[in-house]
Scaffold this active site. Structure first.
Site, PDB file in Angstrom:
ATOM      1  CG  HIS A 240     -33.805  85.024   8.132  1.00 42.90           C
ATOM      2  ND1 HIS A 240     -35.036  85.442   8.581  1.00 42.90           N
ATOM      3  CD2 HIS A 240     -33.710  85.471   6.860  1.00 42.90           C
ATOM      4  CE1 HIS A 240     -35.654  86.111   7.613  1.00 42.90           C
ATOM      5  NE2 HIS A 240     -34.874  86.137   6.560  1.00 42.90           N
ATOM      6  CB  CYS A 278     -33.658  89.747   6.803  1.00 44.73           C
ATOM      7  SG  CYS A 278     -35.191  89.787   5.865  1.00 44.73           S
ATOM      8  CG  HIS A 305     -32.541  88.000   3.167  1.00 45.49           C
ATOM      9  ND1 HIS A 305     -33.399  87.179   3.868  1.00 45.49           N
ATOM     10  CD2 HIS A 305     -31.656  87.191   2.557  1.00 45.49           C
ATOM     11  CE1 HIS A 305     -33.030  85.919   3.700  1.00 45.49           C
ATOM     12  NE2 HIS A 305     -31.971  85.892   2.917  1.00 45.49           N
ATOM     13  CG  ASP A 355     -35.968  88.545   1.157  1.00 41.87           C
ATOM     14  OD1 ASP A 355     -36.144  87.491   0.544  1.00 41.87           O
ATOM     15  OD2 ASP A 355     -36.277  88.705   2.356  1.00 41.87           O
ATOM     16  CG  HIS A 356     -39.876  88.361  -0.257  1.00 44.68           C
ATOM     17  ND1 HIS A 356     -40.682  88.458   0.843  1.00 44.68           N
ATOM     18  CD2 HIS A 356     -39.122  87.259  -0.049  1.00 44.68           C
ATOM     19  CE1 HIS A 356     -40.425  87.463   1.672  1.00 44.68           C
ATOM     20  NE2 HIS A 356     -39.473  86.720   1.152  1.00 44.68           N
ATOM     21  CE1 TYR A 374     -36.811  84.420  -2.288  1.00 46.00           C
ATOM     22  CE2 TYR A 374     -38.896  83.798  -1.274  1.00 46.00           C
ATOM     23  CZ  TYR A 374     -37.596  84.253  -1.166  1.00 46.00           C
ATOM     24  OH  TYR A 374     -37.079  84.554   0.067  1.00 46.00           O
TER      25      TYR A 374
END
Ligand code: DNO
Length: 397
Positions: A240, A278, A305, A355-356, A374
């Site tokens: 990551h 990501c 992500h 993601d998020h 999340y």
């Protein structure tokens, strides 16, 4: 089709497995978050979690646990490299336990001392939703006036120090406590230990002498041990990126740019050595051309992500924007990922997750428990937008 994933923090996650089904995701991304960092995961622990996810009540759509995010890399591996034998052995044992249950994509990161870092978890957007933000002035106020890191003075310009002083002087004790929690206490999903300020100072001292070359060497040593086993097991490891992608607290960060990843793949060419693509993390660095990076590293992407950020005027602060409305050209990234994915066999499809997401709608209720980034609804919105974009791209051929 790329597989639609969803991060789940386990049985205590306020977002349920049915919520995940209703969001339209099929692939669960999780970890045994309850196991202390550095301890090996057991086959039994992994099997139990897998059963929880996959043995659903009759008639429910099938979910698959396909990605682990993350097996934490203990601090001594980052500081000592191959000398951290026991930690590396435990990490390999966890990987073996996962592979025995058929879980073959593992995400990890190599950020020293602090994992992902934000100064604000509930920053209000013009539409009333809450987003996460990294405010460089608040960060500098923490570094200079709360952590009081001695070397910090030489790392910020006079003007930045002046602004940090002003920001700090206007903070109440509650603001200070909140900032300490956000930065030092390890956000949910982090792979670093929660630290008090004195512990934080000690940890930094332990990193004396570790610059980017040394940290890179330690990552190489770790991968030299781990990738041969991963190859045998058919496991793909995905590093990551640093979030944000630049050094913090004078500590090196080595997964921030195309050059960093190219150096990593040159040093350890094993096909088990991959990237967690990501877009939210990499997109914070203006020089990162994300569509180009997605093409450059396409064969090494097992997991993505997808999220967007917007850089602010100072070039260092940023906030988390809507998934399709950040600095990153998400459509171009999706095209690159889809084109790679078309070349893959069914067992090798890229898993992506939204993601998020913002805290919005019913998730804003004061009684609602949410993990920063999340939420169910914000991520559902992100996934729905991404899914729509993917369908449109595929339809256009
Ligand atoms: C935050 C996440 C991090 C990430 C780890 C990967 O939302 O991106 O928790 O999972 O840093 O190892």
């Amino acid at each position: 089709m790329m597989l639609q994933g969803w991060r789940w923090y386990g049985p205590n996650d306020p977002v349920s497995l049915d919520d995940i089904r209703q969001a339209g995701a099929t692939d669960v991304v999780t970890a045994l978050h309850q196991v202390p960092i550095g301890e090996a995961w057991t086959r039994r622990g992994v099997e139990e979690r897998k059963n929880l996810i996959e043995n659903s009540q009759a008639g429910r759509s099938q979910l698959t646990w396909s990605v682990v995010e993350s097996i934490p890399i203990p601090d001594d591996v980052k500081r000592l490299g191959a000398k951290a034998t026991r930690s590396i052995e435990a990490w390999i044992a966890s990987m073996e336990a996962l592979a025995a249950s058929g879980i073959k994509i593992i995400c990890y990161n190599f950020m020293p001392v602090v994992d992902w870092c934000r100064t604000d978890l509930e920053w209000e957007l013009p539409n009333g939703a809450k987003a996460m933000r990294f405010d460089h002035e608040r960060f500098a106020a923490f570094d200079l006036h709360i952590l009081e890191r001695p070397a910090a003075r030489s790392e910020y310009s006079e003007a930045a120090q002046q602004r940090a002083r002003e920001v700090h002087s206007q903070m109440s004790q509650a603001d200070i406590d909140e900032l300490i929690t956000n930065i030092a206490s390890a956000l949910p999903g982090s792979t670093t230990d929660p630290l008090t300020i004195p512990q934080f100072r000690d940890r930094l001292l332990q990193y004396r002498g570790i610059d980017s070359a040394v940290l890179r060497r330690h990552l190489g040593e770790f991968l030299a041990r781990v990738t041969p086993v991963a190859e045998q097991l058919g496991v793909r490891l995905t590093l990551h990126p640093d979030d944000p992608p630049r050094p913090l607290f004078g500590l090196p960060r080595i997964a921030s740019s195309a050059e960093d990843y190219q150096a990593l793949f040159d040093a350890v060419p094993s096909k088990a050595n991959g990237i967690c693509f990501c877009t939210g993390s990499l997109g914070v660095r203006a020089q990162n051309d994300l569509p180009a990076m997605a093409k450059q590293f396409a064969p090494r992407i097992a997991f993505a992500h997808l999220r967007a950020t917007r850089r602010e005027g100072d070039g260092l602060s940023f906030f988390e924007s809507d998934h399709l409305d950040g600095d990153v050209d998400m459509i171009a990234v999706l095209k690159a990922l889809l084109s790679e994915n078309r070349t893959r066999s069914p067992g090798e499809q890229i898993v992506f997750r939204p993601d998020h997401g913002h805290r919005m709608l019913d998730d804003l209720a004061a009684t609602k428990r949410t993990n920063p980034g999340y939420t169910a609804i914000g991520r559902l919105r992100g996934l729905a937008e991404l899914r729509g974009a993917i369908r449109a791209i595929e339809h256009a051929g």
